[in-house]
Design an enzyme around this catalytic site. Sequence first.
Site, PDB file in Angstrom:
ATOM      1  N   GLY A 132       0.747   5.590   1.324  1.00 30.87           N
ATOM      2  CA  GLY A 132       0.093   6.685   2.029  1.00 30.87           C
ATOM      3  C   GLY A 132       0.481   7.991   1.378  1.00 30.87           C
ATOM      4  O   GLY A 132       0.989   8.021   0.252  1.00 30.87           O
ATOM      5  N   ASP A 154      -4.591  13.581  15.168  1.00 28.81           N
ATOM      6  CA  ASP A 154      -5.149  13.112  13.897  1.00 28.81           C
ATOM      7  C   ASP A 154      -5.862  11.767  14.074  1.00 28.81           C
ATOM      8  O   ASP A 154      -5.636  10.826  13.316  1.00 28.81           O
ATOM      9  CB  ASP A 154      -4.048  12.995  12.842  1.00 28.81           C
ATOM     10  CG  ASP A 154      -4.626  12.887  11.418  1.00 28.81           C
ATOM     11  OD1 ASP A 154      -5.824  13.186  11.249  1.00 28.81           O
ATOM     12  OD2 ASP A 154      -3.882  12.500  10.500  1.00 28.81           O
ATOM     13  N   GLY A 180       0.810  -1.206   0.000  1.00 26.93           N
ATOM     14  CA  GLY A 180       0.000   0.000   0.000  1.00 26.93           C
ATOM     15  C   GLY A 180       0.844   1.257   0.000  1.00 26.93           C
ATOM     16  O   GLY A 180       2.071   1.214   0.073  1.00 26.93           O
ATOM     17  N   TYR A 189       2.883  10.049   2.097  1.00 24.60           N
ATOM     18  CA  TYR A 189       4.319  10.251   1.935  1.00 24.60           C
ATOM     19  C   TYR A 189       5.109   8.977   2.262  1.00 24.60           C
ATOM     20  O   TYR A 189       6.307   9.030   2.487  1.00 24.60           O
ATOM     21  CB  TYR A 189       4.796  11.399   2.831  1.00 24.60           C
ATOM     22  CG  TYR A 189       4.373  11.272   4.278  1.00 24.60           C
ATOM     23  CD1 TYR A 189       5.136  10.559   5.193  1.00 24.60           C
ATOM     24  CD2 TYR A 189       3.199  11.877   4.729  1.00 24.60           C
ATOM     25  CE1 TYR A 189       4.749  10.435   6.509  1.00 24.60           C
ATOM     26  CE2 TYR A 189       2.799  11.761   6.042  1.00 24.60           C
ATOM     27  CZ  TYR A 189       3.581  11.038   6.941  1.00 24.60           C
ATOM     28  OH  TYR A 189       3.181  10.925   8.250  1.00 24.60           O
TER      29      TYR A 189
END
Length: 335
Positions: A124, A243, A122, A126
Amino acid sequence: MVVTEKCDVYSFGVVALEVIMGKHPRDLISSLSSPHYRNIMLKDVVDKRLTFPTEDEKSVALIMALAILCTQTNPLSRPTMKQISEELIAQFVVLLWNYDGQIAYEDIIREIEDFDIKYFVGVGGYISIYRALLQSGKVVALKKFHNWERENLTFERSFTTKIQILTKIRHRNIVRLYEFCCHTRCAFLVYEYLEKGSLFVVLAEEVEAVVLDWKRRINLIKGISSALSYLHHDCSPPIIHRDISSNNILLDSEYEAHVADFGTARLLDLDSSNQTILASTYGYIVPAYPNDSSPSLPLHRNFIPFSLADQIHTRSTWRFVIAMILMEFMTTMAD
């Protein structure tokens, strides 16, 4: 804006509602703060892909009540994660883990054949994510930072902050860091591998969402609350994640929650004003509030008096407010 642990509390409330509803609760939150608000019926908001939680209805109603309190506009009216955790997991055993920094750089590179594409799982914003099976039998997730991100002037500070925080953390419901590397060739972090991926993906997939039944959802929310309570109240200095979202909650093979991605986390300086920029994901961010000392506007304006909503930090009032919300849920469920 002054950023405190109450920012994480708001985000937790949104995620808890998302778990119960099976989708982002933006419409529910908007309707609760609307002048045209009407009482909620639990059967109308729970995830329709699951059978109505008859056996667990009180637990689900309690989570809804706590989540709604967490999403109060005024941070002074939100409970602390310690209060939330005490209500949800009074008998929940918190297991602590030790940091494991014994995985060698050479072992990692050899096992994934210098970042061969076949180990890629996968990507993301960065980072690229790889899955590696080590000779010890341990399966790990390797998060490799993109080269262009490493050229960013703020990268070193962000990377250092992440390491500083993750090496301090010892909690069952927080993703475990095994190793880290910041080399001229590459920079990466080695985590425990969590088979089910993110909560967001699980809720979006029809089959997985049904497997994530009410008991698993309740335990999942307990785990997230326990992790955040640990960060806010048991770490010194306290840690604010900043977050919390369903994308940053990872699930293991037993669908147990693990809080992840501490790239925007901050150590809370109790001797400063903690002025900083909010970094939360859109939809989980605390709404702007002009003055933290202003009177609260409780979302459940019909049955939480202003004076009570502003004093929920006291144990007796806190319990009374929960009881009032639960009374409405249990009444509407019987209608």
